[in-house]
Scaffold this active site. Structure first.
Site, PDB file in Angstrom:
ATOM      1  N   CYS A 291       0.804  -1.229   0.000  1.00 11.78           N
ATOM      2  CA  CYS A 291       0.000   0.000   0.000  1.00 11.78           C
ATOM      3  C   CYS A 291       0.832   1.273   0.000  1.00 11.78           C
ATOM      4  CB  CYS A 291      -0.994  -0.014   1.156  1.00 11.78           C
ATOM      5  SG  CYS A 291      -0.258   0.114   2.807  1.00 11.78           S
ATOM      6  N   HIS A 349      -2.943   1.557   6.744  1.00 14.29           N
ATOM      7  CA  HIS A 349      -3.160   1.544   5.295  1.00 14.29           C
ATOM      8  C   HIS A 349      -2.847   2.932   4.771  1.00 14.29           C
ATOM      9  CE1 HIS A 349      -4.544   0.558   1.363  1.00 14.29           C
ATOM     10  NE2 HIS A 349      -5.547   1.420   1.411  1.00 14.29           N
ATOM     11  N   ASP A 372      -7.013   6.060  -3.801  1.00 13.00           N
ATOM     12  CA  ASP A 372      -6.321   4.884  -3.257  1.00 13.00           C
ATOM     13  C   ASP A 372      -5.999   3.904  -4.384  1.00 13.00           C
ATOM     14  OD1 ASP A 372      -5.323   2.775  -1.848  1.00 13.00           O
ATOM     15  OD2 ASP A 372      -7.082   2.473  -0.580  1.00 13.00           O
TER      16      ASP A 372
END
Length: 719
Positions: A291, A349, A372
């Site tokens: 991530c 995250h 994202d």
């Protein structure tokens, strides 16, 4: 092709006695300074939309006769083009924000040269343009190819949708090539420096190539070029292209198993290497990302394109698979957590916030938008997420575009923890505070974190959300995949609707900040709020886990028994020694800790859980003469590690690397490193480009296959 000064040739016709255009100058240094694009390209003109830039045309004598001829510029983009009549200043009616203009100001017309100021519309498309010049009469036209230039968004211009008012913000979120990624756990936050690298040679071209190889462009080039004026569209295209799940994207993700046929995600320290590998490999995905790598590369591309961006970390980020804002976790009666839920909570995250106006949603959704690129769920059929307004997340405007329900759950779902024993759910707790507990980004002009949690989290007293059906007696039965010892239909359990007794409260706390090589101290506090004494027995359990997944088997547990009097408080203290965890944990590893107690009289079962990370030992990096170095001047760096652990380390390897500073890796090895002893490596660095660079040092040893320490050092390079 040198865009600063180049010789020009016509591509059609003859001069018929007219003087030919001999050369042109894109005035790159002056335009780059004026447009805040210095360093993005060494020989290509890079400018921002809505702001004039100047070009100089030269000839042997007068370039054209304004009384009988017209000078027309033309900008070309794929199959699209726009003619721009060159006008003298007094001929311009008024400044044009929404059309191309080409203006000659008083004093800029000379016998052998002319200076033309060109301005693109404020919402022009971000792309590489070709510029032509035409000298026209009623019966003839001579055309010259002047060259190419790159047009970017303009956060300095009020009318641009990405306008950002404060200079300090633009300096941080557009111009800065250095950032920090926050990792670890909410109770022990660590930081990882990252070099965004937008000024490294070839990065601008890689970002433009990313747009050219998107599915949208490959399907319909002209439509893609037209839509590139919109930062909302740009952010979705780039977001999808950072991962390779649907397209010829940059990064392939991997979260477990071997990384031998690629680069381990923790080994990356900057975006430039990743982007250049992708661009030079005919668009084969770079292996591997997780991530923070996906997010940091996305941040680089967006900053290059002129869209203000920052990397944001959500601690305890939920992945809500069914969209009910509830995350279920399952524990055994001895406190072991097992992965039987499709939902999950990542200790951290990382995503990106991009700054833009949202005319498609209204002024209330302007500002920071979540984008994202980590491939988790599809958005309108592709693996991307956003742009999702932070304001809409905070207010739970679930019908706003894009992906609001998924992101809302990431920062504000409820966690239901179930204790399962012999096919029955024997206990349950509901935690409404765990998810999105802390949300960090780098502060402006500082390495300190900025806490942006309150910009995401709604007012608990006003928010609209679904009821937690697990707290009702009307819970809907459903089949789930569970371990052999658990029931196939959990909601059929007679204890399924039960709530933990309000007469007993239990909390679990890690004392201090756990550091590798030191004991871990645990404190359990039990409060008996009823008039009867209690006898409690149970287990406390520790499991190592990856930040994004369920924990593995327990590496430590302890049984406990306590008698607690009415209306009193008791504490249980436990210690996990270094010898108990040294073969399981390395620096930055995360531990899932749980305590389960059972009341021997009432048969009630109680659970408290906590996750924490281990701080790694420090590697020392010292640059002789200080942390600011000059371009192409050699400097000496001393890198050292002192064994602060209580045990000797075998086959110790100290590795040093730094993109833009070192060629390859520099390694020091030692067979045995006793407690208190030091390993030292001296390296010479030379910066090849200006900006902020990172030196990274890692330490590994044979006692534990994982790297136990990773350290970074920021280096400022001046021209």
């Amino acid at each position: 092709m040198d865009n600063m000064q180049q010789t020009i040739h016509s591509i059609n016709g003859t001069t018929n006695g007219h003087c030919r255009l001999k050369s042109m100058n894109f005035e790159v240094p002056e335009n780059s300074f004026s447009h805040e694009t210095q360093g993005l390209s060494r020989n290509r003109l890079v400018v921002r939309r809505g702001k004039p830039f100047k070009v100089t045309l030269k000839s042997d004598s007068w370039l054209w006769n304004p009384s009988t001829e017209r000078l027309v510029l033309e900008v070309c983009l794929g199959g699209l083009s726009k003619r721009i009549p060159v006008l003298f200043y007094e001929e311009q009616s008024h400044p044009q924000l929404y059309d191309w203009t080409a203006t000659i100001y008083p004093g800029n017309m000379h016998p052998q040269s002319v200076i033309i100021h060109i301005c693109a519309p404020v919402q022009s498309s971000v792309a590489l343009y070709e510029l032509l010049a035409h000298i026209e009469t009623r019966r003839s036209r001579i055309t010259y190819v002047l060259g190419t230039f790159v047009l970017l968004c303009n956060p300095w211009l009020k009318d641009d949708p990405v306008y950002m008012p404060l200079d300090a913000h633009k300096e941080e979120y557009i111009k800065s090539d250095y950032g920090l990624v926050y990792m670890g756990s909410s109770s022990n936050v660590s930081k990882r420096p990252w070099s965004f690298g937008q000024y490294e040679p070839g990065v601008l071209e890689a970002c433009l190539k990313l747009l050219e190889f998107s599915p949208q462009h490959l399907t319909d080039k002209n439509k893609d070029y037209t839509l590139r004026s919109d930062p909302v569209y740009l952010s979705r295209v780039v977001c999808a292209m950072v991962n390779c799940n649907d397209d010829l994207g940059i990064l392939e993700g991997k979260w477990q198993g071997s990384y031998k046929n690629g680069v381990k995600p923790t080994d990356w320290s900057g975006s430039a290497d990743i982007l250049l590998r992708w661009a030079s490999s005919k668009c084969r995905p770079v292996r591997y990302g997780q991530c923070w790598v996906f997010a940091s590369v996305l941040c680089t591309v967006m900053r290059v394109l002129g869209i203000p961006s920052r990397v944001v970390t959500v601690f305890n980020a939920a992945h809500d698979g069914n969209g009910n804002m509830i995350i279920e976790e399952f524990y055994t009666r001895t406190g072991e957590k097992f992965g039987m839920s499709k939902d999950s909570i990542w200790n951290f995250h990382v995503w990106v916030e991009c700054w833009m106006r949202r005319p498609d949603l209204g002024a209330g959704c302007d500002g920071w938008q979540v984008v994202d690129p980590t491939p988790q769920e599809k958005s309108e059929g592709i693996f991307c997420c956003g742009p999702c307004p932070v304001a809409a997340i905070q207010h739970h405007w679930l019908d706003a575009r894009y992906d609001i329900p998924f992101v809302c759950a990431s920062v504000d779902a409820d966690v239901v923890r179930l204790i399962v024993h012999n096919g029955l759910v024997v206990g349950k707790t509901v935690d409404t505070e765990c998810v999105g507990k802390l949300i960090y980004t780098k502060s402006i002009g500082s390495d300190k974190p900025e806490n942006v949690t309150l910009t995401y989290k709604p007012d608990k007293s006003k928010r609209m959300r679904k009821n937690i059906t697990l707290c009702k007696n009307t819970a809907t039965p459903r089949s789930v995949s569970v371990p052999q010892s658990t029931p196939t239909n959990l909601s059929d359990s007679p204890y399924f609707s039960g709530i933990m007794s309000p007469n007993l409260n239990m909390t679990l706390k890690i004392v201090g900040v756990p550091k590798l090589g030191e004991p871990i101290h645990i404190c359990v506090t039990i409060t008996n709020q009823c008039k009867n004494p209690r006898v409690l027995v149970g287990h406390i359990n520790a499991q190592v886990k990856e930040y994004d997944s369920s924990p593995s088997e327990a590496f430590w547990d302890a049984q406990t028994e306590v008698q607690i009097q009415p209306f009193s408080v008791t504490t249980l203290n436990h210690t996990i020694s270094h010898f108990k965890y040294q073969s399981f944990l390395a620096g930055d590893d995360i531990v899932n800790l749980a305590v389960v107690l059972k009341d021997m009289t009432t048969k009630e079962t109680f659970l408290a859980a906590e996750e924490f990370s281990i701080s790694p030992p420090q590697i020392t990096i010292q640059i002789e003469g200080g942390n600011s170095i000059q371009l192409k001047k050699e400097r000496t760096v001393l890198v050292s590690f002192t064994n602060c652990l209580s045990t000797a380390l075998y086959e110790v390897v100290l590795t040093v690397q730094g993109a833009g500073l070192l060629e390859g890796k520099q390694v020091a090895k030692i067979i045995l490193l006793q407690p208190g002893e030091k390993i030292l490596k001296t390296v010479s660095i030379t910066a090849t480009s200006p900006g902020t660079k990172l030196l990274m040092a890692t330490l590994s040893h044979s006692n534990n296959p994982n790297i136990i320490a990773r350290w970074y050092h920021k280096v400022s390079v001046t021209a």
